[in-house]
Every structure is written in structure tokens, then in C-alpha cells.
Design an enzyme around this catalytic site. Sequence first.
Site, mmCIF file in Angstrom:
data_model
loop_
_atom_site.group_PDB
_atom_site.id
_atom_site.type_symbol
_atom_site.label_atom_id
_atom_site.label_comp_id
_atom_site.label_asym_id
_atom_site.label_seq_id
_atom_site.Cartn_x
_atom_site.Cartn_y
_atom_site.Cartn_z
ATOM 1 C CB SER A 13 -1.002 0.080 1.240
ATOM 2 O OG SER A 13 -1.550 1.273 1.402
ATOM 3 C CG HIS A 37 -4.120 -1.468 -1.299
ATOM 4 N ND1 HIS A 37 -5.175 -2.128 -1.562
ATOM 5 C CD2 HIS A 37 -4.414 -0.499 -0.437
ATOM 6 C CE1 HIS A 37 -6.083 -1.638 -0.953
ATOM 7 N NE2 HIS A 37 -5.915 -0.764 -0.111
ATOM 8 C CG ASP A 39 -5.098 2.724 0.974
ATOM 9 O OD1 ASP A 39 -6.186 2.177 0.848
ATOM 10 O OD2 ASP A 39 -3.772 2.344 1.477
ATOM 11 C CG MET A 41 -8.100 7.560 2.361
ATOM 12 S SD MET A 41 -7.483 7.687 4.062
ATOM 13 C CE MET A 41 -6.549 5.908 3.960
ATOM 14 C CG HIS A 70 -9.237 0.614 -0.336
ATOM 15 N ND1 HIS A 70 -8.775 0.220 0.882
ATOM 16 C CD2 HIS A 70 -10.672 0.743 0.001
ATOM 17 C CE1 HIS A 70 -9.637 0.519 1.960
ATOM 18 N NE2 HIS A 70 -11.176 0.372 1.367
ATOM 19 C CG MET A 72 -11.168 3.991 2.131
ATOM 20 S SD MET A 72 -9.551 3.798 3.120
ATOM 21 C CE MET A 72 -8.581 3.632 1.632
ATOM 22 C CG MET A 140 -11.650 -2.414 5.160
ATOM 23 S SD MET A 140 -10.078 -2.018 4.235
ATOM 24 C CE MET A 140 -9.174 -1.174 5.605
ATOM 25 C CG ASP A 178 -6.269 -2.656 3.220
ATOM 26 O OD1 ASP A 178 -5.074 -2.296 3.920
ATOM 27 O OD2 ASP A 178 -6.955 -1.803 2.563
HETATM 28 C C1 DX5 Z 1 -6.166 1.875 5.813
HETATM 29 C C2 DX5 Z 1 -5.891 1.661 4.376
HETATM 30 C C3 DX5 Z 1 -4.672 0.523 4.226
HETATM 31 C C4 DX5 Z 1 -3.615 1.169 4.811
HETATM 32 C C5 DX5 Z 1 -2.774 -0.101 5.647
HETATM 33 O O1 DX5 Z 1 -7.271 2.745 5.737
HETATM 34 O O2 DX5 Z 1 -6.984 1.175 3.645
HETATM 35 O O3 DX5 Z 1 -4.456 0.213 2.862
HETATM 36 O O4 DX5 Z 1 -2.578 1.524 3.856
HETATM 37 O O5 DX5 Z 1 -1.881 0.254 6.119
HETATM 38 P P1 DX5 Z 1 -0.878 -0.684 7.161
HETATM 39 O O6 DX5 Z 1 -0.377 -1.769 6.562
HETATM 40 O O7 DX5 Z 1 0.229 0.345 7.679
HETATM 41 O O8 DX5 Z 1 -2.219 -0.867 8.184
HETATM 42 ZN ZN ZN Z 2 -6.517 0.169 1.559
#
Ligand code: DX5
Ligand code: ZN
Length: 224
Positions: A13, A37, A39, A41, A70, A72, A140, A178
Site C-alpha cells: 500500500s 494498493h 488508498d 480517501m 481502494h 474510501m 478490512m 487490509d
Molecule cells: C487503511 C488503508 C490501508 C493502509 C494499510 O485505511 O486502507 O490500505 O494503507 O496500512 P498498514 O498496512 O500500515 O495497516
Molecule cells: Zn486500503
Amino acid sequence: MSAPGRVGKIAPSILSADFAELAAEVARVRAQADLLHVDVMDGHFVPNLTIGPPVVEALRRRTDLFLDTHLMVDNPGDLLEAFAKAGSDRCIVHVELGDPRPLFDRMRALGLGVGLVCNPDTPVEAVIDHLAEIDLLLVMSVHPGWGGQAFLPEVLEKVRAARAAVDAAGLPVEIEIDGGISPVTARAAAAAGADILVAGSAIFSAADPAAAARRIREAAWPSS
Ligand code: DX5
Ligand code: ZN
């Protein structure tokens, strides 16, 4: 349980990478990355605010890795086309937003792979109903929003239930987990039936990200 001989995948990620050095960070992990991956947000669906299509477009120019996105965000439907054009290979939408089928249709029409994700507090039944419609189910194992949080072992029961449902129906759905994945938690996640492990801080906080990803892989699938 995962089937014998199943080959697992590691998805670094980039949330925990140095965004000012993104291409270099991806290059450092490339040898042990099966996909990336990303993320996204929006500051509303989760409080944190990260990146959007321009960063995916820039990444696409610098890597041939499969880009999983992903989302969010409150309004994934408004962003799917932009991510498809930017070079995302698959988008993952949250089941908590309501009926995801119109989003699945949009993703298919745009040539995107279809992923569905559930938060730690969401019952697995909410996603099991959609297994025949998706390519990827993401469970998650932290509350989404930030990297570096502690793994929530209670979600393993949902991974086991999803694994059983996918295998019983013989569906070509990958199961991904994740949040909080490290060499310590990877084995339990893989044993519960996860095919893909997402890891951010455990990989990008390490001096050698590829070696860190390899340690997670070896812990998860000792014979691989
Ligand atoms: C959290 C993200 C994850 C995050 C995981 O909201 O969706 O993908 O990057 O990070 P680690 O591996 O540090 O928990
Ligand atoms: Zn994620």
C-alpha cells in the site's frame, strides 16, 4: 482454509510510501510486489485525505504493476471513469455506501475489475450476497483512514466465512485483507483464507521494502 498450493500475493500500500519519491518507492518494492494498493480517501467517508486520479496517472507512467484502487470516498460513482482513464486496473468500493450493483455495472462498462470491501464492523453477509458479481473481496482488518494501526483479529472469522463461500460456489473471487499486516499477523490472515495481503507501514517503514514484503510473504505462505 486456503487450498493446498494456493499462491498468495503481496500488495504494498503506497499510503505509507514517501509521496515525494513515489516512483522510487515503487521501484524499491517491485521485486516482491504482485500488485500495488492505492488508498483514495476523501476527507468525508474517512477523515483523512489522500490522492486522486492525477497520482494514479503519474504512477501508471512509471510502473507496469496492476493498480488496485481502494475508494474510501462518499461518491465512488463520480470517480470511476477518472480512475479508469488514469490507469487503474480495478476499483474497490465500500459496501457500507448501499447497493453496490450500479457501481459494479459502471466498473464493468469502463473495463475495470470489480472489488467490494467491508469495514471491520460490517457483517460478512453484506458482501457474501455479492460474491457472484465481483472479482475481489477485501476484508478490512483495521478501521479505514490511516496506515500503521493494529490488526483486528476478530475479522479473521469473516475471512474464513468468505473463503468457505467462495470455495463452495467455485467462484473466481480473490480474497484480500487490509490493515495491520506484518510478518506477525500474515500467517493467521493467510490461514484464514486470504489470497492477497495488503501491507503499508510494515513494508515502507522498513529500510529495505522488498525484503520486508518478502518476510511477510514467507510468514504467510511458508512453502512459497
Ligand atoms: C487503511 C488503508 C490501508 C493502509 C494499510 O485505511 O486502507 O490500505 O494503507 O496500512 P498498514 O498496512 O500500515 O495497516
Ligand atoms: Zn486500503
